[in-house]
Write a protein that holds these residues in place. Structure first.
Motif, short mmCIF file in Angstrom:
data_model
loop_
_atom_site.label_atom_id
_atom_site.label_comp_id
_atom_site.label_asym_id
_atom_site.label_seq_id
_atom_site.Cartn_x
_atom_site.Cartn_y
_atom_site.Cartn_z
N ASP A 397 -26.58 12.09 -17.76
CA ASP A 397 -25.91 11.28 -16.74
C ASP A 397 -25.44 12.14 -15.58
O ASP A 397 -25.48 11.72 -14.42
CB ASP A 397 -24.71 10.55 -17.35
N GLN A 400 -28.31 12.93 -13.33
CA GLN A 400 -28.67 11.78 -12.52
C GLN A 400 -27.66 11.53 -11.40
O GLN A 400 -28.03 11.23 -10.27
CB GLN A 400 -28.78 10.56 -13.42
N THR B 105 -16.66 7.35 -13.95
CA THR B 105 -17.67 7.68 -14.97
C THR B 105 -17.03 8.47 -16.11
O THR B 105 -17.28 8.20 -17.29
CB THR B 105 -18.82 8.50 -14.32
#
Lengths: 434, 260
Positions: A397, A400, B105
């Protein structure tokens, strides 16, 4: 025809050229307009005498065309396509939408005619009759190819002092294998007018190879503003070659963003002439290569007048065995004082087998100018990845997140938020697929 | 025991000649604040890096358990998800990634680990604003790219902000005080103090005592040549302030020589 004068080419290149010349002849047989036939014939003669590019040509050194030569492209009549089939490609925004299937206009798949103001004229006819595009003496093979296959053209002109309230969206859908799509577009913006143009190239299905050869001429008069997005997202078996010629007058603004995601080989070239003082231009590009894709992005910017600003940001992300090419030239002529030209190219290589060739160039003949070019290619910064991991973000992640941010930077200039979000989503989808 | 480090040996990855930690022992209980002090080159930053999982270092001997689990077996992201937080000596810039996206995130990664639902944009905003107020941070912090264009002090305050958002069990501050002016130092100290709780522990790694005057650690350790050579309470900070490291190092070397 004097084939004897033809230069050395590989048998495959020779075969494709002969095929394309035959296509040109076929068009001539169906055409009555003498002027158009003459134009095609002149281009035929020229392309036969100079041949298709090989890697010995400096401009094609890094863009090998061998995969293109394996094909036999033909002009075919358009297939019928339904609105449901093209729906997934459409952005959710108000726009005047002109849809072309295999290069042919489809009225039923087009929309937003209510947005067309009186001041905008949209013409589709024999290109030679409605346009005034003359190729330069040093026109390359793809420009000549475009000329020898010239047929219908699209001309857009916007009257003085008028601003299009919604973007003009031109959607090109490719539906057949070995389809040759030859496009010619002329755009004229009169004084103090404004237009946002989106050109989108997609394939209906995977595995069907097409050749798109696009030639665009944009003339922007005093104080007019032209903004453009070109999104090339065709299937991985297709080919895209575009040549865009811009001429801008005093105090005008041009902003063009190219997003290159698809095709086996794609090459997008801008030629931008800043002809009047205090003009501003911005040319950005984004390229994302995977598999064995070749993505070539090029600009040639000429500061012909004094006091003009040009800005450029070109970013390539390359994975697998893909190749990227950037070539940018800023040319400042004698007398173009107080020029401010900046060109940046940054490339990210995600695999050991990906490769990029970058060539930024400046040619300056004035003595009071500010010009710079920057170019950097590298891998993802391990420190950034670890920093994200140390905050609990998975390595994949993190990669990315960082790659996406790197690639999307040029889009920060797109002020239409709905449009920017749409592009962001398309690019993110391709990144996630890797 | 929250953290138990036993006989830890570490070297620069793939370079045996660069042995940095040479048998380090450390025990941290929940709620405790430990300071690790030492001269340059003692191995302070290596210890922080090894605990956080940086790949530049390789553990050659010893163990470290966190909450009873083998810490050294875990990927850096899993250590973070289980509650280890490293405030970096040099926080990293990530152009184009906003603090908001980065931390949303991260917060959601840690919530996932705890079996909590992800926070959407609005809930995250609200949560982040509360921490911004708590730490008295700049309001535009979230909209800026991660550490890009930040001063040294701003970067470190941003790390403390991230720490506040992630609510870790163990906070490791790796020379967070280096290069800070008095105002920034107070913000950092204030951040740490406001996050102190019964079930949150701190390891404050530093070369200087200044930050410690604001934080007041429960335990102070002197790290030298890859080992802890002296431990004590807060009074050790003052002893170091007055006499420097030399006395302690000389005393340590004398014992080493005698025992040979």
């Amino acid at each position: 025809m004097t084939l004897a004068a033809t230069p050395k080419m590989s048998p495959a290149a020779r075969q494709l050229l002969d095929q394309l010349v035959a296509e040109s002849q076929k068009l001539n047989e169906q055409t009555e307009a003498e002027a158009l036939i003459e134009k095609r014939q002149a281009a035929q003669e020229k392309i036969l005498s100079q041949g298709l590019p090989t890697r010995k040509d400096e401009d094609w050194q890094y863009t090998a065309l061998m995969p293109l030569f394996k094909h036999t492209f033909e002009v075919k009549s358009a297939k019928s396509v339904t609105l449901t089939e093209i729906q997934p490609f459409l952005p959710e925004l108000d726009a005047i939408r002109l849809t072309f299937i295999d290069g042919v206009f489809s009225e039923e798949l087009s929309a937003g005619f209510d947005f067309i103001p009186e001041a905008l004229s949209i013409e589709m006819a024999d290109a030679d009759a409605i346009q005034s595009i003359n190729l330069a003496e040093q026109a390359d093979a793809f420009q000549l190819m475009n000329e020898m296959l010239l047929d219908q053209g699209l001309t857009l002109s916007l009257e003085k002092g008028q601003a299009l309230q919604v973007p003009l969206h031109i959607l090109h859908v490719q539906t057949q294998s070995e389809q040759l799509i030859n496009l010619r577009t002329q755009i004229d913006l009169a004084e103090n007018s404004e237009m946002m143009l989106i050109q989108q190239f997609v394939s209906l299905d995977d595995g069907q190879s097409a050749l798109v050869n696009d030639l665009v001429k944009v003339t922007v008069a005093d104080n007019a503003r032209f903004k453009q997005i070109v999104l090339q997202d065709m299937n991985a078996d297709s080919f895209y070659f575009a040549n865009q010629f811009f001429e801008q007058a005093a105090s005008s603004v041009i902003e063009t963003n190219y997003v290159g995601l698809g095709c086996e080989i794609s090459r997008h070239q801008n030629y931008l002439m800043m002809l009047g003082e205090h003009a501003e231009s911005m040319q950005n590009s984004i390229g994302l290569g995977t598999g064995k894709q070749v993505i070539d992005s090029r600009t040639s910017t000429t500061h012909q007048a004094a006091h003009c600003d040009s800005r450029q940001l070109h970013k390539l992300v390359l994975d697998d065995q893909s190749r990227g090419v950037f070539n940018g030239m800023i040319h400042v002529v004698k007398g173009a004082q107080k020029t401010d030209g900046q060109m940046d190219n940054k490339n990210l290589l995600l695999s050991k087998t990906a490769k990029v060739d970058a060539k930024p160039q400046l040619e300056i003949y004035a003595d009071d100018v500010k010009c710079s070019h920057g170019c950097a290619s590298g891998q993802i910064d391990e420190q950034q990845v670890f920093y994200a991991q140390a905050r609990g973000i998975r390595k994949a992640d993190a990669l990315q997140l960082i790659t996406r941010a790197f690639l999307l930077e040029p889009l920060e200039s797109v002020s239409n938020l709905a449009l920017r979000n749409w592009l962001t989503e398309i690019i993110s989808r391709k990144l996630a697929k890797q | 025991m929250l953290l138990k480090v036993e006989n830890l040996h570490a070297q620069v990855a793939e370079d045996e000649s660069k042995q940095i930690l040479k048998g380090l022992n450390l025990e941290v209980k929940p709620g405790e604040v430990h300071a690790i002090m030492g001269p340059n080159g003692a191995g302070k930053s290596t210890l922080s890096s090894v605990l956080a999982g940086r790949e530049d270092y390789e553990v050659t001997e010893g163990h470290a358990t966190f909450d009873g689990e083998d810490l050294l077996e875990l990927d850096p992201e899993d250590r973070a998800r289980k509650g280890v937080f490293l405030a970096f000596q040099y926080p990293v810039e990530i152009p184009g990634v906003s603090n908001k996206l980065f931390m949303q995130t991260a917060v959601n990664a840690i919530r996932e680990e705890k079996g909590l639902p992800a926070l959407d944009m609005f809930d995250f905003d609200e949560y982040a604003q509360s921490k911004i107020e708590l730490l008295n941070m700049r309001k535009d912090l979230l909209d800026r790219s991660v550490n890009v264009g930040f001063s040294g002090g701003e970067k470190k305050r941003n790390d403390i902000f991230q720490m506040a958002l992630l609510e870790p069990k163990l906070c490791i501050l790796d020379e967070t005080d280096s290069g800070l002016d008095i105002d920034a130092m107070k913000v950092v100290a204030n951040g740490v103090n406001s996050l102190r709780s019964e079930d949150r522990s701190f390891i404050v790694v530093t070369h200087y005592q200044r930050l410690l005057n604001y934080i007041k650690p429960d335990h102070v350790h002197v790290l030298y040549d890859g080992k802890i050579i002296k431990s004590g309470g807060f009074e050790l900070v003052h002893e170091l302030e007055e006499k420097g490291y030399d006395d302690i190092i000389q005393a340590h070397n004398a014992i080493q020589t005698n025992s040979k």
